[in-house]
Design a protein around this motif. Structure first.
Motif, PDB file in Angstrom:
ATOM      1  N   CYS A   1       0.870  -1.182   0.000  1.00  0.00           N
ATOM      2  CA  CYS A   1       0.000   0.000   0.000  1.00  0.00           C
ATOM      3  C   CYS A   1       0.906   1.232   0.000  1.00  0.00           C
ATOM      4  O   CYS A   1       2.116   1.119   0.117  1.00  0.00           O
ATOM      5  N   ASN A   2       0.278   2.409  -0.094  1.00  0.00           N
ATOM      6  CA  ASN A   2       1.112   3.609  -0.053  1.00  0.00           C
ATOM      7  C   ASN A   2       1.513   3.914   1.391  1.00  0.00           C
ATOM      8  O   ASN A   2       0.941   3.372   2.342  1.00  0.00           O
ATOM      9  N   VAL A   3       2.490   4.746   1.570  1.00  0.00           N
ATOM     10  CA  VAL A   3       3.064   5.026   2.885  1.00  0.00           C
ATOM     11  C   VAL A   3       2.034   5.617   3.836  1.00  0.00           C
ATOM     12  O   VAL A   3       1.953   5.217   5.001  1.00  0.00           O
ATOM     13  N   ASP A   4       1.203   6.543   3.357  1.00  0.00           N
ATOM     14  CA  ASP A   4       0.190   7.161   4.215  1.00  0.00           C
ATOM     15  C   ASP A   4      -0.781   6.121   4.753  1.00  0.00           C
ATOM     16  O   ASP A   4      -1.116   6.131   5.936  1.00  0.00           O
ATOM     17  N   THR A   5      -1.224   5.218   3.897  1.00  0.00           N
ATOM     18  CA  THR A   5      -2.151   4.169   4.312  1.00  0.00           C
ATOM     19  C   THR A   5      -1.507   3.269   5.353  1.00  0.00           C
ATOM     20  O   THR A   5      -2.110   2.938   6.380  1.00  0.00           O
TER      21      THR A   5
ATOM     22  N   MET B   1       0.978   3.991   7.387  1.00  0.00           N
ATOM     23  CA  MET B   1       1.174   4.726   8.633  1.00  0.00           C
ATOM     24  C   MET B   1      -0.132   4.851   9.411  1.00  0.00           C
ATOM     25  O   MET B   1      -0.139   4.743  10.640  1.00  0.00           O
ATOM     26  N   ARG B   2      -1.238   5.066   8.712  1.00  0.00           N
ATOM     27  CA  ARG B   2      -2.548   5.137   9.379  1.00  0.00           C
ATOM     28  C   ARG B   2      -2.890   3.809  10.041  1.00  0.00           C
ATOM     29  O   ARG B   2      -3.361   3.777  11.180  1.00  0.00           O
TER      30      ARG B   2
END
Length: 106
Positions: free
Chosen positions: A44-48, A50-51
């Protein structure tokens, strides 16, 4: 990093479903579903990511990565590297085998 198996295990420890995890992390249910069907490490992308990790951390989940030691002594889930995972056989809902002893019929 987190694996799909770790995600499912974390949800099981918390007693929540995919919808509840999505709400905790501020993500969509389809995103959680896609993450949980990954073969190994979740993509997944980094923001996802991290969330998700922040939500699990806030809920009290500590991820134990391969080769790491759990220093806090709390509960955790770890699959041994040489585990031989086989699908569970489905039993009839009419009887439950208890060994040793008789079959129990509901």
């Amino acid at each position: 990093m987190i694996t799909a198996a770790q995600m499912r295990a974390a949800r099981a420890l918390l007693g929540i479903d995919q919808r509840q995890l999505a709400e905790l992390a501020g993500l969509s249910v389809p995103t959680i579903q896609r993450m949980e069907v990954s073969a190994h490490v979740v993509r997944c992308n980094v923001d996802t990511l991290m969330r998700l990790l922040a939500a699990l951390d806030d809920a009290g989940i500590a991820l134990i990565n391969e080769g790491a030691v759990s220093e806090d002594g709390g509960r955790g889930v770890r699959l041994k590297a040489n585990a031989n995972i086989k699908p569970l056989e489905r039993k009839s809902s009419r009887s439950v085998d208890l060994a040793p002893g008789p079959k129990v019929r509901p």
